[in-house]
Scaffold this active site. Structure first.
Site, PDB file in Angstrom:
ATOM      1  N   LEU A  46       0.862  -1.185   0.000  1.00 21.59           N
ATOM      2  CA  LEU A  46       0.000   0.000   0.000  1.00 21.59           C
ATOM      3  C   LEU A  46       0.896   1.232   0.000  1.00 21.59           C
ATOM      4  CD1 LEU A  46      -2.926  -0.574   2.558  1.00 21.59           C
ATOM      5  CD2 LEU A  46      -3.153  -0.106   0.120  1.00 21.59           C
ATOM      6  N   ASP A  47       0.519   2.264  -0.778  1.00 19.12           N
ATOM      7  CA  ASP A  47       1.269   3.514  -0.756  1.00 19.12           C
ATOM      8  C   ASP A  47       1.319   4.063   0.669  1.00 19.12           C
ATOM      9  OD1 ASP A  47       1.716   3.495  -3.480  1.00 19.12           O
ATOM     10  OD2 ASP A  47      -0.049   4.698  -3.948  1.00 19.12           O
ATOM     11  N   PRO A  48       2.372   4.803   1.020  1.00 19.67           N
ATOM     12  CA  PRO A  48       2.487   5.332   2.385  1.00 19.67           C
ATOM     13  C   PRO A  48       1.258   6.105   2.859  1.00 19.67           C
ATOM     14  CG  PRO A  48       4.561   5.609   1.246  1.00 19.67           C
ATOM     15  CD  PRO A  48       3.587   5.086   0.220  1.00 19.67           C
TER      16      PRO A  48
END
EC number: 5.4.99.25
Length: 301
Positions: A46-48
């Site tokens: 997942l993106d930050p």
């Protein structure tokens, strides 16, 4: 001589509801520390700035990660219309703007082009590899490069709300390798107004749901305690999308040594991939052939 890994030999899944501002790797490291686990990994980055379900595999469950990575996933997200950014989300710089704001009818009509088998170009600020290097590193270094389009299966993409003229809420169910940021970017381009992701949440991933996930605060509170151990879910949950066969006692012994073993199967065709259980626990994953499972992965539980 290889150095022996420190930590506990524990296997299973811990489902985390990842907060914004934390990388997927940081979540895995937190879980590994809290459980004093010898081995851990996650199923699907997942993106930050994204939130939602991040399934962390422990020990032997890491061998089932590919089956969660390949499973369908559901996302809720908000697209900011009227602006394109170099990262396709709010973290980047605005590189194009438009005063055009399509109405709801136009947005819903445009969504159909993004359903089914589509070709998608991942964001330049992503972890895809270009000539052996991560795209985001090349982008940060100012390199000029192109990212090739990749196939993606989108099962569903629907509009769920319109808070204001600048924002649209969407839900998407897709297969492996989908970039929500690319959907937002390409939708904005299709509408002629540009767009990027304002926020993103992964609601479920295969059998795991965000609503069942632990927060980082809960993990910190229960760290190094039996309470956190009690939250570990069985390794077998990572095999939910594969059919199960039952190994005989002799078959289980052979499978554990990496050899074909006799299994009892119903509704399984020759060559099907499935997993074998014995005494309620997973023994191996492999291909079913004439009454035997030919293992590709063996679990040492």
């Amino acid at each position: 001589m290889a150095r022996k890994r420190k930590g506990r030999d524990i296997s299973g899944w811990l489902v985390v509801d990842k907060p914004a501002g934390m990388t997927s790797t940081s979540v895995v490291n937190k879980v590994k520390w809290a459980l004093q686990a010898k081995k851990a990994g996650h199923a699907g980055t997942l993106d930050p700035e994204a939130t939602g379900v991040l399934a962390v595999a422990l020990g032997e469950a890491t061998k089932t990660v590919p089956y969660i990575t390949d499973a369908l996933k559901a996302y809720e997200f908000c697209v900011r219309l009227g602006q394109a950014t170099n990262t396709d989300d709010t973290e980047g710089e605005v590189i194009a703007q438009s005063d055009l704001r399509p109405d709801d009818t136009a947005i819903k009509a445009a969504l159909g082009a993004f359903v089914g088998d589509i070709m998608q170009v991942p964001p330049k600020y992503s972890a895809v590899k270009i000539d052996g290097q991560r795209a985001y590193k090349l982008a940060r270094d100012g390199e000029d490069f192109e990212v090739e389009a990749r196939p993606l299966w989108v099962e569903e993409l629907v509009m769920t709300g319109r808070p204001d003229a600048d924002h649209v809420l969407l839900e998407m169910i897709c297969g492996k390798g989908g970039y929500v940021r690319s959907i937002a970017r390409d939708l904005g381009e299709a509408l002629g107004c540009f767009g990027h992701v304002a926020w993103l949440r992964r609601v479920w991933s295969g059998p795991f749901e965000a609503r069942d996930g632990l927060s980082i605060e809960q993990i910190n509170e229960m760290a190094h305690s039996p309470d956190l151990d009690a939250c570990i879910r069985p390794l077998e949950e990572g095999l939910a999308d594969l059919p199960m066969v039952s190994a005989t006692a002799e078959g289980a012994a052979r499978l554990r040594n990496g050899n074909p073993g006799m299994v009892i199967a119903q509704g399984i065709e020759y060559g099907d991939e499935c997993w074998a259980a014995f005494d309620g626990h997973a023994v191996a994953v492999g291909r079913y052939k004439a009454g035997e499972l030919h293992p590709s992965r063996v679990f040492n539980l």
